[in-house]
Design an enzyme around this catalytic site. Structure first.
Site, short mmCIF file in Angstrom:
data_model
loop_
_atom_site.label_atom_id
_atom_site.label_comp_id
_atom_site.label_asym_id
_atom_site.label_seq_id
_atom_site.Cartn_x
_atom_site.Cartn_y
_atom_site.Cartn_z
N ARG A 37 0.82 -1.21 0.00
CA ARG A 37 0.00 0.00 0.00
C ARG A 37 0.85 1.26 0.00
O ARG A 37 0.35 2.37 0.20
CB ARG A 37 -0.94 0.00 1.22
N HIS A 67 7.47 -7.13 -7.18
CA HIS A 67 6.21 -6.46 -7.51
C HIS A 67 6.18 -5.09 -6.87
O HIS A 67 6.42 -4.94 -5.68
CB HIS A 67 5.01 -7.29 -7.03
N TYR A 70 0.85 -1.54 -4.91
CA TYR A 70 -0.40 -1.31 -5.65
C TYR A 70 -0.72 0.17 -5.79
O TYR A 70 -1.42 0.57 -6.73
CB TYR A 70 -1.57 -2.00 -4.93
N HIS A 107 1.78 -2.59 -12.20
CA HIS A 107 0.53 -2.30 -12.89
C HIS A 107 0.69 -0.96 -13.59
O HIS A 107 1.02 0.04 -12.94
CB HIS A 107 -0.63 -2.23 -11.89
N GLU A 142 2.33 -5.36 -16.43
CA GLU A 142 1.40 -6.48 -16.20
C GLU A 142 0.15 -6.30 -17.06
O GLU A 142 -0.40 -5.21 -17.16
CB GLU A 142 1.02 -6.55 -14.73
N ASP A 176 -0.94 -12.15 -16.89
CA ASP A 176 -1.71 -12.69 -15.79
C ASP A 176 -2.93 -13.42 -16.35
O ASP A 176 -3.73 -12.82 -17.07
CB ASP A 176 -2.14 -11.55 -14.86
N HIS A 179 -6.28 -11.83 -15.22
CA HIS A 179 -6.48 -10.51 -15.83
C HIS A 179 -6.77 -10.60 -17.32
O HIS A 179 -7.67 -9.92 -17.82
CB HIS A 179 -5.23 -9.64 -15.63
N HIS A 211 1.75 -14.69 -14.41
CA HIS A 211 1.01 -14.82 -13.16
C HIS A 211 -0.07 -15.87 -13.40
O HIS A 211 -0.89 -15.72 -14.31
CB HIS A 211 0.36 -13.50 -12.77
N ASP A 224 -11.14 -8.54 -12.13
CA ASP A 224 -9.87 -8.79 -11.43
C ASP A 224 -10.08 -9.34 -10.02
O ASP A 224 -9.74 -8.70 -9.02
CB ASP A 224 -9.01 -7.51 -11.39
N HIS A 226 -9.06 -12.88 -8.15
CA HIS A 226 -8.35 -14.15 -8.30
C HIS A 226 -9.06 -15.27 -7.54
O HIS A 226 -9.66 -15.03 -6.49
CB HIS A 226 -6.93 -14.02 -7.77
N GLU A 256 -0.60 -16.21 -7.56
CA GLU A 256 -1.10 -15.13 -6.70
C GLU A 256 -2.51 -15.48 -6.20
O GLU A 256 -3.34 -14.61 -6.01
CB GLU A 256 -1.16 -13.81 -7.47
#
Length: 278
Positions: A37, A67, A70, A107, A142, A176, A179, A211, A224, A226, A256
């Site tokens: 975050r 990664h 986000y 992203h 991604e 992904d 995605h 992914h 989106d 998972h 993920e």
């Protein structure tokens, strides 16, 4: 050979992540470079890195996937958000050199009403400020589900970003499964066609990591969400065909899915069995 792992917590360091990966029969893994975050990154311990590199070499690890947080949005309308993206990515590129030659996935971001063209312009502008010829890390865009104003839900958008990057050998793509299905690409019934389209637009030589996730929603939902392998709309058979496709074999596969370590171990065992059978 199937190179597969999952997302691991980096709190206890690289050596710990390496041992966790080996404990679930993984030979790669993904980790956040900092709090997902946002915020300050944890200091890197050079001794810990040294121990991990030895462990990885002894156990023939594939390339790792870092990664970005986000909250990183290089095409935000807010300058302070773009500034955070620049500072975080610039710092992350320096940190990645402790474990050279790996991947850094992010992203592409959301244009938040500015339009796709403006969003792509801002993303490429940031990447051109960040990427240097000296870095050993390849930055991966991604593939996204295309929810809201997300950029990266269409292969053409990824291509436009890549075309704008001046040092082009340092940029690639991470595909992904959740995605790309949610974005409307039919990897269940027409995987060959999807990969041919990707090759025509972006180029399969740009695809460096995968992914591997099932999806809680059907193709084209732009949601989106998972799901565990075999418990979503993609299903185990489609995912097994995906990892066995000749154009994808050898790429690091990162789970993920909503799991703990035991759950990841079961999925890795299941996918390794499906890969061997394929």
């Amino acid at each position: 050979m199937l190179h597969i792992g999952c997302h691991l917590s980096s709190v206890k360091g690289f050596e710990h992540m390496g041992k966790e990966a080996l404990g679930i029969k993984a030979d790669t893994f993904q980790f956040f470079t900092r709090n997902p975050r946002g915020g300050k990154a944890k200091d890197i311990d050079p001794e810990d890195v040294k121990k991990f590199i030895t462990l990885a070499e002894q156990n023939h690890f594939a390339k790792l996937v870092a990664h970005a947080p986000y909250t990183l949005n290089p095409c935000s309308a807010a300058e302070k958000v773009r500034n955070f993206a620049f500072m975080a990515m610039e710092d992350d590129m320096k940190r990645m050199e402790y474990i050279p030659g790996n991947y850094y996935n992010f992203h592409p971001g959301s244009h938040v009403g500015q339009g796709v063209e403006k969003g792509i312009e801002l993303i490429t502008e940031l990447l051109n400020r960040i990427i240097t010829p000296q870095q050993s890390t390849v930055i991966l865009l991604e593939t996204m589900a295309g929810k809201g104003s997300e950029i990266g839900g269409r292969f053409e958008e990824l291509k436009a970003i890549i075309d704008g990057v001046e040092i082009s050998d340092k940029i690639g793509v991470c595909m992904d499964t959740c995605h790309v299905s949610d974005a409307g690409y039919d990897i269940i019934n027409d995987l060959d066609g999807v990969l041919e389209e990707f090759d025509r637009i972006v180029g399969l030589e740009r695809l460096h990591a995968l992914h591997i996730n099932d999806s809680l929603n059907p193709a084209g939902s732009h949601k989106d969400r998972h799901a565990k392998i075999g418990e979503g709309h993609l299903g185990l058979d489609a995912i097994t065909r995906f990892i066995n496709h000749p154009e994808l074999k050898g790429l690091p596969c990162i789970l993920e899915t909503p799991n703990d370590l035991d759950g990841y171990a079961r999925e890795i065992e299941m996918l390794r069995a499906g890969y061997a059978a394929g």
